[in-house]
Scaffold this active site. Structure first.
Site, PDB file in Angstrom:
ATOM      1  N   GLU A 108       0.729  -1.116  -0.038  1.00 30.54           N
ATOM      2  CA  GLU A 108       0.043   0.077   0.246  1.00 30.54           C
ATOM      3  C   GLU A 108       0.889   1.329  -0.058  1.00 30.54           C
ATOM      4  O   GLU A 108       1.401   1.766   1.078  1.00 30.54           O
ATOM      5  CB  GLU A 108      -0.985   0.219   1.337  1.00 30.54           C
ATOM      6  CG  GLU A 108      -1.713  -1.213   1.362  1.00 30.54           C
ATOM      7  CD  GLU A 108      -2.999  -0.695   2.250  1.00 30.54           C
ATOM      8  OE1 GLU A 108      -4.085  -0.883   1.893  1.00 30.54           O
ATOM      9  OE2 GLU A 108      -2.743  -0.524   3.418  1.00 30.54           O
ATOM     10  N   SER A 112      -6.808   3.295  -2.621  1.00 31.38           N
ATOM     11  CA  SER A 112      -7.789   3.848  -3.558  1.00 31.38           C
ATOM     12  C   SER A 112      -8.208   2.674  -4.441  1.00 31.38           C
ATOM     13  O   SER A 112      -8.420   3.315  -5.800  1.00 31.38           O
ATOM     14  CB  SER A 112      -7.191   5.082  -4.258  1.00 31.38           C
ATOM     15  OG  SER A 112      -6.874   6.100  -3.260  1.00 31.38           O
TER      16      SER A 112
HETATM   17  P1  PGA Z   1      -8.119   3.068   0.477  1.00 28.24           P
HETATM   18  O1  PGA Z   1      -7.781   2.523   1.886  1.00 28.24           O
HETATM   19  O2  PGA Z   1      -8.892   2.176  -0.204  1.00 28.24           O
HETATM   20  O3  PGA Z   1      -9.487   4.120   1.415  1.00 28.24           O
HETATM   21  O4  PGA Z   1      -7.163   3.937  -0.061  1.00 28.24           O
HETATM   22  C1  PGA Z   1      -6.835   1.204   1.894  1.00 28.24           C
HETATM   23  C2  PGA Z   1      -6.252   0.998   3.115  1.00 28.24           C
HETATM   24  O5  PGA Z   1      -5.865   1.968   3.884  1.00 28.24           O
HETATM   25  O6  PGA Z   1      -6.133  -0.122   3.516  1.00 28.24           O
END
Ligand code: PGA
Length: 255
Positions: free
Chosen positions: A172, A216
């Site tokens: 991530e 995202s």
């Molecule tokens: P997001 O969060 O899909 O809202 O970007 C992902 C996460 O923090 O695991």
């Protein structure tokens, strides 16, 4: 699954959302659609709700439940406010997120604490979803891969060879979390391939470890991400709070 193929996973990380009544409705909508659509079931699905709801959802035994955090303390004792891996396991929680960037950045989860959490979770028999990822500054300085590899090394230092089967990795990039910006499928695939190569130096079972992308992920980009060779699923924040969006992300990874 063949010995060399990772299973696909889509995991909803609800973070500190939503209130309980809404959470129950959201959970049933997701669980029902998943159970009624056989074609979705080639992809594993799990939900990480806020801590007070863990046992409520885990005892329904419809979808695997993920804790968003775990204590550095093992077992039980005089540790006000802590939730140990052993207690999670006892209440039928199956997985735990460790190393999410929000924990690292906002709650002081440094390498030492994370390693303690990893050891506790593995010893209790939980599956770990270990999150790695670089900041924008690190990416722009050309350090993205070295940061991620160092975070993986910290995991490897406390993981026995037989325990890799209980590990899922989530890449991530911090700059993509909750910002609406996603890594391009090419950038994500490049990092996932580097992670896979590094894991191959650590364990003979590296090719079976699911590598999820997070940051995202939404219905609009899930199909392209799912088409990448080393992306075996998604860790989904915002889009997991809407049943229809979450189901269409599962669809992308179930094909
Ligand atoms: P997001 O969060 O899909 O809202 O970007 C992902 C996460 O923090 O695991």
């Amino acid at each position: 699954m063949t010995a060399l193929t990772p299973q696909n996973w889509v995991i909803g990380n609800w973070k500190l959302n939503p209130y309980f009544n809404e959470a129950k409705q959201l959970f049933s909508a997701i669980a029902q659609q998943y159970q009624n659509q056989a074609e979705l079931q080639t992809c594993h699905v799990a939900i990480a709700p806020p801590a007070p709801y863990l046992s409520f959802f885990a005892t329904q035994q419809t979808l695997p439940i993920v804790a968003q955090d775990v204590s550095t303390i093992r077992g039980q004792g005089a540790y006000t406010g802590e939730v140990s891996a052993d207690l999670l396991k006892e209440t039928a929680v199956e997985l735990v997120l460790i190393g999410h960037s929000e924990r690292r950045e906002l709650f002081g989860d440094d390498a030492e604490k994370l390693q303690q959490k990893i050891k506790n979770a593995l010893q209790a028999g939980l599956t770990i979803v270990y999150c790695v990822g670089e900041s924008l500054v690190q990416r722009e300085a050309g350090q993205a891969q070295s940061v991620v590899i160092r975070q993986l090394q910290e995991l490897a230092d406390v993981t026995h060879d037989t325990e890799w089967k209980n590990i899922i990795i989530a890449y991530e990039p911090i700059w993509a979390i909750g910002t609406g910006k996603t890594a391009s499928p090419q950038d994500a695939q490049q990092m996932h391939a580097a992670i896979r190569v590094y894991l191959q130096t650590l364990t003979t079972t590296a090719n079976r470890i699911p590598l999820l992308y997070g940051g995202s992920v939404k219905p609009e980009n899930a199909v392209e991400l799912a088409a990448c060779a080393d992306i075996n699923g998604a860790l989904v924040g915002g889009a997991s709070l809407d049943a229809a969006s979450f189901i269409s992300i599962i669809q992308a990874f179930a094909q």
